[in-house]
Write a protein that holds these residues in place. Sequence first.
Motif, PDB file in Angstrom:
ATOM      1  N   GLU A   1      19.128   4.793 -25.019  1.00 25.51           N
ATOM      2  CA  GLU A   1      19.454   5.980 -25.668  1.00 25.51           C
ATOM      3  C   GLU A   1      20.490   6.654 -24.788  1.00 25.51           C
ATOM      4  N   MET A   2      20.061   6.515 -23.424  1.00 23.76           N
ATOM      5  CA  MET A   2      21.013   7.169 -22.330  1.00 23.76           C
ATOM      6  C   MET A   2      22.433   6.894 -22.466  1.00 23.76           C
ATOM      7  N   VAL A   3      22.438   5.475 -22.378  1.00 25.75           N
ATOM      8  CA  VAL A   3      23.828   4.875 -22.248  1.00 25.75           C
ATOM      9  C   VAL A   3      24.614   4.850 -23.791  1.00 25.75           C
ATOM     10  N   ASP A   4      23.777   4.736 -24.753  1.00 29.45           N
ATOM     11  CA  ASP A   4      24.378   4.897 -26.060  1.00 29.45           C
ATOM     12  C   ASP A   4      24.995   6.222 -26.423  1.00 29.45           C
ATOM     13  N   ALA A   5      24.307   7.241 -25.944  1.00 36.10           N
ATOM     14  CA  ALA A   5      24.866   8.731 -26.163  1.00 36.10           C
ATOM     15  C   ALA A   5      26.117   8.731 -25.236  1.00 36.10           C
ATOM     16  N   ALA A   6      26.028   8.323 -23.938  1.00 31.29           N
ATOM     17  CA  ALA A   6      27.130   8.537 -23.231  1.00 31.29           C
ATOM     18  C   ALA A   6      28.405   7.731 -23.556  1.00 31.29           C
ATOM     19  N   ILE A   7      28.344   6.380 -23.993  1.00 32.56           N
ATOM     20  CA  ILE A   7      29.321   6.027 -24.377  1.00 32.56           C
ATOM     21  C   ILE A   7      30.115   6.645 -25.691  1.00 32.56           C
ATOM     22  N   ALA A   8      29.252   7.048 -26.534  1.00 35.57           N
ATOM     23  CA  ALA A   8      29.838   7.824 -27.815  1.00 35.57           C
ATOM     24  C   ALA A   8      30.395   9.192 -27.488  1.00 35.57           C
ATOM     25  N   LEU A   9      29.831   9.974 -26.618  1.00 36.68           N
ATOM     26  CA  LEU A   9      30.359  11.042 -25.908  1.00 36.68           C
ATOM     27  C   LEU A   9      31.686  10.976 -25.139  1.00 36.68           C
ATOM     28  N   ALA A  10      31.608   9.668 -24.523  1.00 39.19           N
ATOM     29  CA  ALA A  10      32.956   9.724 -23.555  1.00 39.19           C
ATOM     30  C   ALA A  10      34.231   8.975 -24.530  1.00 39.19           C
TER      31      ALA A  10
ATOM     32  N   VAL B   1      31.996   4.224 -34.843  1.00 42.74           N
ATOM     33  CA  VAL B   1      31.346   3.445 -34.096  1.00 42.74           C
ATOM     34  C   VAL B   1      31.040   2.243 -34.498  1.00 42.74           C
ATOM     35  N   CYS B   2      30.993   1.179 -33.880  1.00 46.18           N
ATOM     36  CA  CYS B   2      30.788  -0.266 -34.344  1.00 46.18           C
ATOM     37  C   CYS B   2      29.619  -0.959 -33.986  1.00 46.18           C
ATOM     38  N   CYS B   3      28.849  -1.479 -35.214  1.00 48.93           N
ATOM     39  CA  CYS B   3      27.667  -2.411 -34.772  1.00 48.93           C
ATOM     40  C   CYS B   3      28.130  -3.860 -35.074  1.00 48.93           C
ATOM     41  N   ILE B   4      28.103  -4.674 -34.010  1.00 49.58           N
ATOM     42  CA  ILE B   4      28.386  -6.006 -34.211  1.00 49.58           C
ATOM     43  C   ILE B   4      27.305  -6.692 -33.546  1.00 49.58           C
ATOM     44  N   SER B   5      26.330  -7.514 -34.328  1.00 54.55           N
ATOM     45  CA  SER B   5      25.208  -8.084 -34.100  1.00 54.55           C
ATOM     46  C   SER B   5      25.362  -9.413 -33.585  1.00 54.55           C
TER      47      SER B   5
ATOM     48  N   THR C   1      37.954  -1.202 -25.112  1.00 50.22           N
ATOM     49  CA  THR C   1      39.306  -1.088 -24.561  1.00 50.22           C
ATOM     50  C   THR C   1      40.073  -0.110 -25.457  1.00 50.22           C
ATOM     51  N   HIS C   2      39.652   0.011 -26.691  1.00 55.73           N
ATOM     52  CA  HIS C   2      40.228   0.784 -27.796  1.00 55.73           C
ATOM     53  C   HIS C   2      39.432   2.265 -27.987  1.00 55.73           C
ATOM     54  N   SER C   3      38.485   2.518 -27.058  1.00 57.80           N
ATOM     55  CA  SER C   3      37.408   3.918 -27.092  1.00 57.80           C
ATOM     56  C   SER C   3      36.730   3.838 -28.424  1.00 57.80           C
ATOM     57  N   VAL C   4      36.167   2.697 -28.756  1.00 55.45           N
ATOM     58  CA  VAL C   4      35.270   2.494 -30.018  1.00 55.45           C
ATOM     59  C   VAL C   4      33.822   2.235 -29.260  1.00 55.45           C
ATOM     60  N   PRO C   5      32.837   2.784 -29.462  1.00 51.02           N
ATOM     61  CA  PRO C   5      31.646   2.424 -28.771  1.00 51.02           C
ATOM     62  C   PRO C   5      30.922   1.243 -29.464  1.00 51.02           C
ATOM     63  N   HIS C   6      30.574   0.279 -28.781  1.00 50.68           N
ATOM     64  CA  HIS C   6      30.061  -0.906 -29.503  1.00 50.68           C
ATOM     65  C   HIS C   6      28.258  -0.701 -29.252  1.00 50.68           C
ATOM     66  N   TYR C   7      27.638  -0.958 -30.655  1.00 49.05           N
ATOM     67  CA  TYR C   7      26.303  -0.892 -30.429  1.00 49.05           C
ATOM     68  C   TYR C   7      25.760  -2.528 -30.925  1.00 49.05           C
TER      69      TYR C   7
ATOM     70  N   PHE D   1      22.467   6.274 -33.794  1.00 49.64           N
ATOM     71  CA  PHE D   1      22.182   7.153 -32.404  1.00 49.64           C
ATOM     72  C   PHE D   1      23.196   7.857 -31.990  1.00 49.64           C
ATOM     73  N   GLY D   2      24.390   6.836 -31.716  1.00 53.56           N
ATOM     74  CA  GLY D   2      25.549   7.180 -30.946  1.00 53.56           C
ATOM     75  C   GLY D   2      26.437   8.388 -31.827  1.00 53.56           C
ATOM     76  N   LEU D   3      26.300   8.332 -33.202  1.00 52.34           N
ATOM     77  CA  LEU D   3      26.730   9.236 -33.939  1.00 52.34           C
ATOM     78  C   LEU D   3      26.216  10.561 -33.887  1.00 52.34           C
ATOM     79  N   GLY D   4      24.768  10.411 -34.141  1.00 53.19           N
ATOM     80  CA  GLY D   4      23.913  11.554 -33.922  1.00 53.19           C
ATOM     81  C   GLY D   4      23.982  12.368 -32.554  1.00 53.19           C
TER      82      GLY D   4
END
Length: 478
Positions: free
Chosen positions: A283-292, A409-413, A427-433, A441-444
């Motif tokens: 959760e720490m890194v997921d939130a950080a990349i979304a906010l960055a 945000v983008c989820c590729i499983s 590279t294009h400033s889109v968080p990957h999950y 959670f990133g959107l949240g």
Amino acid sequence: MNDPLYTFFHPRGVAVLGASANPTKLSYGVLHNLVMHGYPGPIYPVNPKGGEILGLRVYPSVADVPDPVDLAVIVLPAAQVAGALEECGKRGIRHAVLIASGFGELGAQGKEEEERLRQVARTYGIRFIGPNCVGVLDTYVPIDTTFSRTMPGKGGIGLVSHSGAVCGGTMDWAAVVGVGFSRIISLGNQADVDIADALDSLAADPNTRVVAAYIEGLPDGRRFVEAARRLTARKPLVVLKAGRTPSGTRAVSSHTGALAGAEQAFLAACRRAGAIPVETLEEMVDAAIALAYRRPPRSLRIAILTNAGGPAAVGADHVDRHGMRLADLSPETQARLREVCPPGTMTGNPVDMLGGPQADHYAAALKVLLEAPEVDGVMTIFVPQAITPLYDVAVAVGRTAETAEKPVVCCISGGGGIRAAARALHTHSVPHYLTPCRAAFGLGALWKYAHIRETRPPDPEPPPDLDRERVCALLEGR
């Protein structure tokens, strides 16, 4: 705002005490990283044996090191650290990073050794980070005083941690998936420089857009809250605190010697500070990349674009759980989607393009959703299949979303190829999950930060006639 740790990141020269030519030694790792990661100033290995390491002259003592030098990295056994710190003080070095363990985390005797370090530091006016840490780095200077295996690329995330292993693991992950960092600060036992100093430093750093903090102890809660409020007035702060359960408290005490506090007190401190508390490292890194990478949404209406109904349903559940809801797509938006999506696409929300969409379908549909006035943010989901290369989908989503005002945000499983796709998205400033739960959670986190900014309480003003000395005397029982 002044940076209290400026010299740790911008030294005119660095001495490495205990430098070794043995590649299995931590001190070799520190020296190697300073050299190989591009520190632009002079580097002075120090070892009584003299000689040469990595093409650098080795000095027999810190007293022999020439100018300029204003930072020492001490990589010596615990019993030798205080003496080495004193030698640095006599040499005129006023900043030091102490790598060795074997101090407060060992109990009473170790705490006595830490107090000895503080006494030496007070005598010579030294600020030091550690002991029991892995060092610091700044990707923009660049400078890397750690012995970690990798150095992440440039980015907007600043990380401060009481755990060196959290720093090392995060750096290794970041290098693989292409997430950039600005600064990383390993505090260790924070016997001198503490979490409040680190937050003030990251608040002042122009390259840091969001701060992630892993905390084990808050010996001065008021200093933490005050520093955190100064930081959150400028940029978001995500906080993970260990030691919030009886077992965690015991683990923290044996790790850095920290005294963990009550969970409710910590959560109250986060609310007062405007910080976002999280429960796990993920959760720490997921939130950080979304906010960055993305701006907060203007409101809470989310669209989901997918090629798989099940993951989209899970994502929808978690969108609601994080205080948002699925947007009601207008007839006009749905008509536009039917024009650009594969036949049979379900154009409600989630927008399900079924099993065979191509990358250009994702790009076109995402563009429609980002232009829809009833949509405030978008989660894209792609489950890899044989028809469409997942890397192409990542590039299409990234290029479409990169300049958008609304968060994406983008989820590729999956397994194979995920790392390359993640790097393309970042590279294009889109968080990957990896999962829709984490994407939600990133959107949240973005939505929560928007709410924090809107409801931030004003800093309390003391009464104009307050007698501060009298108040302190009463609190201390005098």
